[in-house]
Design a protein around this motif. Structure first.
Motif, PDB file in Angstrom:
ATOM      1  N   ASP A 136       0.812  -1.202   0.000  1.00 47.05           N
ATOM      2  CA  ASP A 136       0.000   0.000   0.000  1.00 47.05           C
ATOM      3  C   ASP A 136       0.855   1.265   0.000  1.00 47.05           C
ATOM      4  O   ASP A 136       0.467   2.270  -0.560  1.00 47.05           O
ATOM      5  CB  ASP A 136      -0.928   0.021   1.208  1.00 47.05           C
ATOM      6  N   PHE A 137       2.000   1.217   0.681  1.00 48.78           N
ATOM      7  CA  PHE A 137       2.845   2.395   0.814  1.00 48.78           C
ATOM      8  C   PHE A 137       3.971   2.434  -0.210  1.00 48.78           C
ATOM      9  O   PHE A 137       4.773   3.355  -0.207  1.00 48.78           O
ATOM     10  CB  PHE A 137       3.449   2.464   2.222  1.00 48.78           C
ATOM     11  N   LEU A 138       4.063   1.400  -1.059  1.00 46.90           N
ATOM     12  CA  LEU A 138       5.121   1.296  -2.073  1.00 46.90           C
ATOM     13  C   LEU A 138       6.515   1.290  -1.451  1.00 46.90           C
ATOM     14  O   LEU A 138       7.462   1.804  -2.023  1.00 46.90           O
ATOM     15  CB  LEU A 138       4.989   2.411  -3.114  1.00 46.90           C
ATOM     16  N   LEU A 139       6.640   0.707  -0.281  1.00 46.65           N
ATOM     17  CA  LEU A 139       7.929   0.532   0.385  1.00 46.65           C
ATOM     18  C   LEU A 139       8.379  -0.897   0.089  1.00 46.65           C
ATOM     19  O   LEU A 139       7.841  -1.854   0.632  1.00 46.65           O
ATOM     20  CB  LEU A 139       7.814   0.762   1.890  1.00 46.65           C
ATOM     21  N   THR A 140       9.363  -1.027  -0.773  1.00 38.64           N
ATOM     22  CA  THR A 140       9.766  -2.358  -1.238  1.00 38.64           C
ATOM     23  C   THR A 140      11.114  -2.804  -0.687  1.00 38.64           C
ATOM     24  O   THR A 140      11.610  -3.858  -1.056  1.00 38.64           O
ATOM     25  CB  THR A 140       9.819  -2.376  -2.779  1.00 38.64           C
ATOM     26  N   GLY A 141      11.712  -2.018   0.195  1.00 39.40           N
ATOM     27  CA  GLY A 141      13.044  -2.345   0.701  1.00 39.40           C
ATOM     28  C   GLY A 141      13.073  -3.562   1.594  1.00 39.40           C
ATOM     29  O   GLY A 141      13.819  -4.501   1.358  1.00 39.40           O
ATOM     30  N   ALA A 142      12.266  -3.568   2.646  1.00 37.40           N
ATOM     31  CA  ALA A 142      12.238  -4.713   3.565  1.00 37.40           C
ATOM     32  C   ALA A 142      11.484  -5.846   2.887  1.00 37.40           C
ATOM     33  O   ALA A 142      10.370  -5.672   2.414  1.00 37.40           O
ATOM     34  CB  ALA A 142      11.560  -4.319   4.875  1.00 37.40           C
ATOM     35  N   LYS A 143      12.108  -7.001   2.824  1.00 41.28           N
ATOM     36  CA  LYS A 143      11.507  -8.154   2.142  1.00 41.28           C
ATOM     37  C   LYS A 143      11.199  -9.260   3.142  1.00 41.28           C
ATOM     38  O   LYS A 143      12.001  -9.539   4.016  1.00 41.28           O
ATOM     39  CB  LYS A 143      12.481  -8.743   1.116  1.00 41.28           C
ATOM     40  N   GLU A 144      10.076  -9.913   2.979  1.00 38.69           N
ATOM     41  CA  GLU A 144       9.865 -11.128   3.755  1.00 38.69           C
ATOM     42  C   GLU A 144      10.439 -12.269   2.940  1.00 38.69           C
ATOM     43  O   GLU A 144      10.110 -12.450   1.778  1.00 38.69           O
ATOM     44  CB  GLU A 144       8.398 -11.396   4.052  1.00 38.69           C
ATOM     45  N   SER A 145      11.319 -12.993   3.555  1.00 38.52           N
ATOM     46  CA  SER A 145      11.952 -14.115   2.867  1.00 38.52           C
ATOM     47  C   SER A 145      11.718 -15.392   3.663  1.00 38.52           C
ATOM     48  O   SER A 145      10.976 -16.251   3.246  1.00 38.52           O
ATOM     49  CB  SER A 145      13.447 -13.841   2.694  1.00 38.52           C
ATOM     50  N   CYS A 146      12.342 -15.497   4.821  1.00 35.14           N
ATOM     51  CA  CYS A 146      12.246 -16.740   5.587  1.00 35.14           C
ATOM     52  C   CYS A 146      11.014 -16.773   6.493  1.00 35.14           C
ATOM     53  O   CYS A 146      10.493 -17.831   6.798  1.00 35.14           O
ATOM     54  CB  CYS A 146      13.510 -16.960   6.401  1.00 35.14           C
ATOM     55  N   GLY A 147      10.571 -15.606   6.955  1.00 33.50           N
ATOM     56  CA  GLY A 147       9.439 -15.547   7.865  1.00 33.50           C
ATOM     57  C   GLY A 147       9.739 -16.080   9.257  1.00 33.50           C
ATOM     58  O   GLY A 147       8.832 -16.253  10.061  1.00 33.50           O
ATOM     59  N   GLU A 148      11.018 -16.330   9.547  1.00 35.29           N
ATOM     60  CA  GLU A 148      11.394 -16.904  10.833  1.00 35.29           C
ATOM     61  C   GLU A 148      12.507 -16.134  11.546  1.00 35.29           C
ATOM     62  O   GLU A 148      13.067 -16.613  12.519  1.00 35.29           O
ATOM     63  CB  GLU A 148      11.850 -18.351  10.628  1.00 35.29           C
ATOM     64  N   GLY A 149      12.882 -14.956  11.029  1.00 32.38           N
ATOM     65  CA  GLY A 149      13.935 -14.162  11.662  1.00 32.38           C
ATOM     66  C   GLY A 149      15.330 -14.694  11.441  1.00 32.38           C
ATOM     67  O   GLY A 149      16.240 -14.346  12.184  1.00 32.38           O
ATOM     68  N   GLU A 150      15.512 -15.513  10.428  1.00 35.51           N
ATOM     69  CA  GLU A 150      16.813 -16.129  10.173  1.00 35.51           C
ATOM     70  C   GLU A 150      17.656 -15.398   9.137  1.00 35.51           C
ATOM     71  O   GLU A 150      18.872 -15.459   9.185  1.00 35.51           O
ATOM     72  CB  GLU A 150      16.626 -17.585   9.714  1.00 35.51           C
ATOM     73  N   CYS A 151      17.024 -14.723   8.169  1.00 33.14           N
ATOM     74  CA  CYS A 151      17.792 -14.198   7.033  1.00 33.14           C
ATOM     75  C   CYS A 151      18.106 -12.706   7.124  1.00 33.14           C
ATOM     76  O   CYS A 151      19.064 -12.245   6.516  1.00 33.14           O
ATOM     77  CB  CYS A 151      17.065 -14.495   5.724  1.00 33.14           C
ATOM     78  N   GLY A 152      17.302 -11.923   7.808  1.00 35.29           N
ATOM     79  CA  GLY A 152      17.554 -10.496   7.953  1.00 35.29           C
ATOM     80  C   GLY A 152      17.082  -9.629   6.800  1.00 35.29           C
ATOM     81  O   GLY A 152      17.258  -8.416   6.830  1.00 35.29           O
ATOM     82  N   ALA A 153      16.473 -10.212   5.772  1.00 26.05           N
ATOM     83  CA  ALA A 153      16.035  -9.421   4.621  1.00 26.05           C
ATOM     84  C   ALA A 153      14.955  -8.408   4.984  1.00 26.05           C
ATOM     85  O   ALA A 153      14.782  -7.412   4.288  1.00 26.05           O
ATOM     86  CB  ALA A 153      15.529 -10.343   3.504  1.00 26.05           C
ATOM     87  N   CYS A 154      14.250  -8.641   6.072  1.00 24.38           N
ATOM     88  CA  CYS A 154      13.167  -7.749   6.480  1.00 24.38           C
ATOM     89  C   CYS A 154      13.585  -6.767   7.579  1.00 24.38           C
ATOM     90  O   CYS A 154      12.730  -6.118   8.182  1.00 24.38           O
ATOM     91  CB  CYS A 154      11.974  -8.575   6.954  1.00 24.38           C
ATOM     92  N   THR A 155      14.883  -6.619   7.822  1.00 18.26           N
ATOM     93  CA  THR A 155      15.357  -5.787   8.937  1.00 18.26           C
ATOM     94  C   THR A 155      14.917  -4.337   8.777  1.00 18.26           C
ATOM     95  O   THR A 155      15.092  -3.724   7.721  1.00 18.26           O
ATOM     96  CB  THR A 155      16.884  -5.873   9.066  1.00 18.26           C
TER      97      THR A 155
END
Length: 135
Positions: A1-20
């Protein structure tokens, strides 16, 4: 909705850091934070570092030192290092390594990340003042 594409959900378990993201200047994995926990807190995504369409100095350092490849995990890596720099504007490589421990990347050499962070101290930029002004 906000067009913020930087933080990504990847693992969904806090293991990869892509959503930091930064939660009150602290790095957190957004996939582990419930929306209700965010009320009354300041959230910063990678998009929030740039000002007036110009990249922040940490973003510029990553570009200049080729600390990016495909870009999928780069925002999380930058945000983890931003949180470190918020606490300590002159971190050691060991502190940078610790900050990166929650981020997984298959494309880049973390050596380039160390170079990017190390370069900030050598620019004559008063990092203490820069980070103080962000708050």
């Amino acid at each position: 909705d906000f067009l913020l594409t930087g933080a990504k959900e990847s693992c969904g378990e806090g293991e990869c850091g892509a959503c930091t993201i930064l939660l009150d200047d602290r790095a957190v994995h957004a996939c582990l934070v419930l929306a209700g926990q965010l009320e009354g807190h300041r959230i910063t995504t990678i998009e929030g570092l740039a000002e007036n369409g110009e990249l922040d100095i940490i973003q510029k350092a990553f570009v200049e030192h080729v600390a990016i490849q495909c870009g999928f995990c780069t925002p999380g890596i930058i945000m983890s290092n931003q949180a470190l720099l918020n606490k300590n504007p002159r971190p050691t490589q060991e502190e940078v390594r610790d900050a990166l421990s929650g981020n997984y990347c298959r494309c880049i050499s973390h050596y380039h990340v160390f170079e990017a962070i190390d370069s900030l101290a050598g620019r004559g930029v008063d990092l203490d003042e820069k980070w103080r002004n962000r708050r």
